[in-house]
Motif scaffolding. Sequence first.
Motif, PDB file in Angstrom:
ATOM      1  N   ARG A 196      19.232 -37.617  53.370  1.00 10.96           N
ATOM      2  CA  ARG A 196      19.304 -36.725  52.227  1.00 10.96           C
ATOM      3  C   ARG A 196      17.991 -36.715  51.465  1.00 10.96           C
ATOM      4  NH1 ARG A 196      22.870 -35.369  47.932  1.00 10.96           N
ATOM      5  NH2 ARG A 196      24.705 -36.259  48.887  1.00 10.96           N
TER       6      ARG A 196
ATOM      7  N   TYR B 231      14.039 -25.957  43.483  1.00  5.69           N
ATOM      8  CA  TYR B 231      14.081 -26.451  42.105  1.00  5.69           C
ATOM      9  C   TYR B 231      12.990 -25.803  41.260  1.00  5.69           C
ATOM     10  CZ  TYR B 231      17.435 -30.120  43.222  1.00  5.69           C
ATOM     11  OH  TYR B 231      18.549 -30.809  43.588  1.00  5.69           O
TER      12      TYR B 231
ATOM     13  N   VAL C 133      14.234 -22.404  40.366  1.00  9.54           N
ATOM     14  CA  VAL C 133      15.321 -22.413  39.393  1.00  9.54           C
ATOM     15  C   VAL C 133      14.815 -22.808  38.019  1.00  9.54           C
ATOM     16  CG1 VAL C 133      17.487 -23.513  38.786  1.00  9.54           C
ATOM     17  CG2 VAL C 133      17.057 -22.871  41.128  1.00  9.54           C
TER      18      VAL C 133
ATOM     19  N   GLY D 146      15.499 -27.584  34.112  1.00 10.47           N
ATOM     20  CA  GLY D 146      16.589 -26.632  33.897  1.00 10.47           C
ATOM     21  C   GLY D 146      17.410 -26.406  35.133  1.00 10.47           C
ATOM     22  N   VAL D 147      17.859 -27.501  35.756  1.00  8.55           N
ATOM     23  CA  VAL D 147      18.684 -27.406  36.956  1.00  8.55           C
ATOM     24  C   VAL D 147      19.986 -28.127  36.677  1.00  8.55           C
ATOM     25  CG1 VAL D 147      18.903 -28.135  39.347  1.00  8.55           C
ATOM     26  CG2 VAL D 147      16.724 -27.313  38.528  1.00  8.55           C
ATOM     27  N   ASP D 148      21.106 -27.433  36.865  1.00  7.89           N
ATOM     28  CA  ASP D 148      22.407 -28.073  36.684  1.00  7.89           C
ATOM     29  C   ASP D 148      22.945 -28.469  38.045  1.00  7.89           C
ATOM     30  OD1 ASP D 148      22.461 -27.959  34.035  1.00  7.89           O
ATOM     31  OD2 ASP D 148      23.884 -26.305  33.846  1.00  7.89           O
ATOM     32  N   LEU D 149      23.226 -29.743  38.220  1.00  8.96           N
ATOM     33  CA  LEU D 149      23.778 -30.180  39.488  1.00  8.96           C
ATOM     34  C   LEU D 149      25.299 -30.108  39.442  1.00  8.96           C
ATOM     35  CD1 LEU D 149      21.462 -33.171  40.280  1.00  8.96           C
ATOM     36  CD2 LEU D 149      21.268 -30.820  40.992  1.00  8.96           C
ATOM     37  N   ASP D 150      25.909 -30.494  40.529  1.00  6.71           N
ATOM     38  CA  ASP D 150      27.356 -30.549  40.637  1.00  6.71           C
ATOM     39  C   ASP D 150      27.947 -31.315  39.448  1.00  6.71           C
ATOM     40  OD1 ASP D 150      29.923 -30.835  41.385  1.00  6.71           O
ATOM     41  OD2 ASP D 150      29.532 -32.022  43.182  1.00  6.71           O
TER      42      ASP D 150
ATOM     43  N   LYS E  86      24.632 -36.600  37.908  1.00  8.63           N
ATOM     44  CA  LYS E  86      23.203 -36.739  38.158  1.00  8.63           C
ATOM     45  C   LYS E  86      22.463 -35.695  37.350  1.00  8.63           C
ATOM     46  CE  LYS E  86      23.657 -38.126  42.986  1.00  8.63           C
ATOM     47  NZ  LYS E  86      23.467 -37.584  44.336  1.00  8.63           N
TER      48      LYS E  86
ATOM     49  N   VAL F 189      20.560 -19.880  43.350  1.00 11.03           N
ATOM     50  CA  VAL F 189      19.840 -20.012  42.082  1.00 11.03           C
ATOM     51  C   VAL F 189      20.815 -19.941  40.915  1.00 11.03           C
ATOM     52  CG1 VAL F 189      18.212 -18.851  40.557  1.00 11.03           C
ATOM     53  CG2 VAL F 189      17.622 -19.196  42.942  1.00 11.03           C
TER      54      VAL F 189
ATOM     55  N   LEU G 235      22.516 -23.203  40.394  1.00  9.14           N
ATOM     56  CA  LEU G 235      21.742 -24.336  39.886  1.00  9.14           C
ATOM     57  C   LEU G 235      21.207 -24.125  38.484  1.00  9.14           C
ATOM     58  CD1 LEU G 235      19.656 -25.228  43.042  1.00  9.14           C
ATOM     59  CD2 LEU G 235      21.355 -26.658  41.950  1.00  9.14           C
ATOM     60  N   ILE G 236      21.045 -22.858  38.093  1.00 10.87           N
ATOM     61  CA  ILE G 236      20.328 -22.590  36.853  1.00 10.87           C
ATOM     62  C   ILE G 236      21.086 -23.177  35.655  1.00 10.87           C
ATOM     63  CG2 ILE G 236      21.334 -20.373  36.206  1.00 10.87           C
ATOM     64  CD1 ILE G 236      18.327 -19.438  36.018  1.00 10.87           C
ATOM     65  N   ALA G 237      20.324 -23.709  34.717  1.00  5.58           N
ATOM     66  CA  ALA G 237      20.946 -24.390  33.585  1.00  5.58           C
ATOM     67  C   ALA G 237      21.612 -23.381  32.658  1.00  5.58           C
ATOM     68  CB  ALA G 237      19.892 -25.178  32.828  1.00  5.58           C
ATOM     69  N   LEU G 238      22.837 -23.673  32.285  1.00  5.00           N
ATOM     70  CA  LEU G 238      23.566 -22.829  31.343  1.00  5.00           C
ATOM     71  C   LEU G 238      23.721 -23.598  30.043  1.00  5.00           C
ATOM     72  CD1 LEU G 238      26.492 -21.423  33.509  1.00  5.00           C
ATOM     73  CD2 LEU G 238      24.458 -20.237  32.755  1.00  5.00           C
TER      74      LEU G 238
ATOM     75  N   ASP H 276      28.956 -24.172  30.663  1.00  6.42           N
ATOM     76  CA  ASP H 276      28.723 -24.953  31.864  1.00  6.42           C
ATOM     77  C   ASP H 276      29.989 -25.146  32.693  1.00  6.42           C
ATOM     78  OD1 ASP H 276      26.960 -26.162  33.505  1.00  6.42           O
ATOM     79  OD2 ASP H 276      27.228 -28.156  32.632  1.00  6.42           O
TER      80      ASP H 276
ATOM     81  N   ARG I 283      31.193 -22.007  35.183  1.00  2.00           N
ATOM     82  CA  ARG I 283      30.371 -21.466  36.267  1.00  2.00           C
ATOM     83  C   ARG I 283      31.218 -21.194  37.515  1.00  2.00           C
ATOM     84  NH1 ARG I 283      24.861 -22.677  37.091  1.00  2.00           N
ATOM     85  NH2 ARG I 283      25.052 -24.329  35.579  1.00  2.00           N
TER      86      ARG I 283
ATOM     87  N   ASP J 292      25.032 -28.771  49.179  1.00  3.58           N
ATOM     88  CA  ASP J 292      25.280 -30.181  48.865  1.00  3.58           C
ATOM     89  C   ASP J 292      23.997 -30.889  48.510  1.00  3.58           C
ATOM     90  OD1 ASP J 292      28.003 -30.252  49.237  1.00  3.58           O
ATOM     91  OD2 ASP J 292      27.786 -30.429  51.402  1.00  3.58           O
ATOM     92  N   LEU J 293      22.980 -30.608  49.315  1.00  8.17           N
ATOM     93  CA  LEU J 293      21.685 -31.233  49.121  1.00  8.17           C
ATOM     94  C   LEU J 293      21.135 -30.864  47.750  1.00  8.17           C
ATOM     95  CD1 LEU J 293      20.335 -32.903  51.236  1.00  8.17           C
ATOM     96  CD2 LEU J 293      18.960 -30.941  51.862  1.00  8.17           C
ATOM     97  N   LEU J 294      21.219 -29.566  47.421  1.00  7.08           N
ATOM     98  CA  LEU J 294      20.605 -29.082  46.196  1.00  7.08           C
ATOM     99  C   LEU J 294      21.385 -29.497  44.968  1.00  7.08           C
ATOM    100  CD1 LEU J 294      19.485 -25.559  47.324  1.00  7.08           C
ATOM    101  CD2 LEU J 294      18.017 -27.401  46.557  1.00  7.08           C
ATOM    102  N   THR J 295      22.713 -29.515  45.062  1.00  4.48           N
ATOM    103  CA  THR J 295      23.480 -29.849  43.866  1.00  4.48           C
ATOM    104  C   THR J 295      23.729 -31.344  43.763  1.00  4.48           C
ATOM    105  OG1 THR J 295      25.538 -29.518  45.042  1.00  4.48           O
ATOM    106  CG2 THR J 295      24.699 -27.653  43.815  1.00  4.48           C
ATOM    107  N   GLY J 296      23.250 -32.104  44.737  1.00  2.00           N
ATOM    108  CA  GLY J 296      23.407 -33.552  44.638  1.00  2.00           C
ATOM    109  C   GLY J 296      24.833 -34.011  44.789  1.00  2.00           C
TER     110      GLY J 296
ATOM    111  N   HIS K 276      30.548 -29.266  50.015  1.00  2.00           N
ATOM    112  CA  HIS K 276      30.511 -27.804  50.030  1.00  2.00           C
ATOM    113  C   HIS K 276      30.613 -27.276  51.451  1.00  2.00           C
ATOM    114  CE1 HIS K 276      28.756 -28.294  45.939  1.00  2.00           C
ATOM    115  NE2 HIS K 276      29.540 -27.266  45.725  1.00  2.00           N
TER     116      HIS K 276
END
Lengths: 338, 165
Positions: free
Chosen positions: A46, A57, A60, A132-136, A141, B20, B23-26, B31, B34, B66-70, B76
Amino acid sequence: MVTGSSGADTTFFGPVAQTARLMLYGLVAVVLMAMDQRGHYVPKIRSMALYLVEPVYHVVDWPARAARNVFGQFQSHRSLRHDNESLKQQLLRQKGALQRFAALTEENRRLRALIDGADGQTFEFQFAELVGVDLDPFSHKVVVNRGALDGVQSGQAVIDGAGVMGQVEEVQPHFSTIRLISDPNHALPVQINRTGLRTVAFGSGETAALKMPGVPRQADVREGDLVVTSGLGNRFPGGYPVAVISRINRHEGQTFVVVEAMPLAALDRAREVLLINTPDTAQEEAPDNVDLVEKSALQQDALDEETVEGETVEGETVNKDIIDENVMGQDLEGEDGE
Amino acid sequence: MNRRRDRPGVLVATLLAAIVLTLIALPPALDGLRPYWVALVLIYWCLETQGLITLGLAFSIGLLLDLLTGSLLGLHALSLVILVYLVTRFRARLRFFPTWQQALSVFALLLNDRIILLWILSLRGDPLPSLGFWLPPIVGTLLWLPVFLLLDRFRGNMRRRAAAR
């Protein structure tokens, strides 16, 4: 509409083959998840793969950064001046507090040297900002804008202005991912500041609570007690505030009470964080610092006690490695002399 | 059905936009609302094209997500594979549903996805999420029609441009 042009879907055993494929992919996904959860191989893959997808990132974060820039441009002169003034006041207040802190650190170091304890360590901080990235939302995290190129390493402790936030988990060239202490899989060695009772704080899955299940029933714990890191486990340096105890569940007939604590760090709101350079990462500069402080401590000693001989001090400044023993021996001599 | 072919770039562009948006911050207030953007986009492509979205593709997109959202690697991937399987299975029926019925089936799909997620979370030992956990499928359903129309228009434009060339 009914054309056979698209391969297996429309042939006689299309649905069967499709179901078989579903099973296969499902199985692979479940195995991957289990391996990821247990920490077998997958975390390594990963973090390597994250290097490849890092540009996403950047993309985004771009609107958020642009918005911040534009907002900054249009901030009024007056509000800036106001901010500046209040920040100056705050800085002065904290400088005042820090003056006392320096004296206390020195005193602490001297006392530790006396009892031949572990060195009080000095740490370096690195400023970082949340991206400014929202993860799961279920992963606990966050992403910050410092990465491998800035010297960030996996496992570094992260704090904000009020307390411990988490630790660096994955490092990419320009970003790194931080696992928050509220993650149910995160355990943090802590101690209760008032009594020194050591325990472990687990994340609860909610940002507003940590759980400490290992507190004995008879232990002296009260609501409102401050919980600090204990420094055991060699990952988080000791003494940083973590949480305040908010609730104590004393069930009849159980050996342990379950203690809930409210994290001090703004886990879901903080924008600026500090990465702590642990002694492992800051090993190169550590000896110099220690040397400096020890020297000043020695000078202090020399002022305090006239029994200290000049030649021992000189000998010690040359020999860094056995400085602790020397300080120890010298002070014992001093006491013997008296 | 129009047999002119879609260029793969269009699919990639819409998927990237969905990622995008994921991932973009709200602002914190929004939040929890989404929607599952990638799922909405994939449902659209599954309904409108045949054989383009395979299970393997859904799986890879899920892994990337999965990779991007951790999140747990495979989470996913599993959810999207199941989703695409269901849509392709009932594609013939879903395509000719009236709009509101189609939206309802999208709701059912998203809800099903949420139940799978709940199952995985509980296997992992996470505490049960609050009621807000069930809001994203509702938001997704409400957004289905605008998303559908937007994607349709975008795709139509791209195809017309390709044909004119």
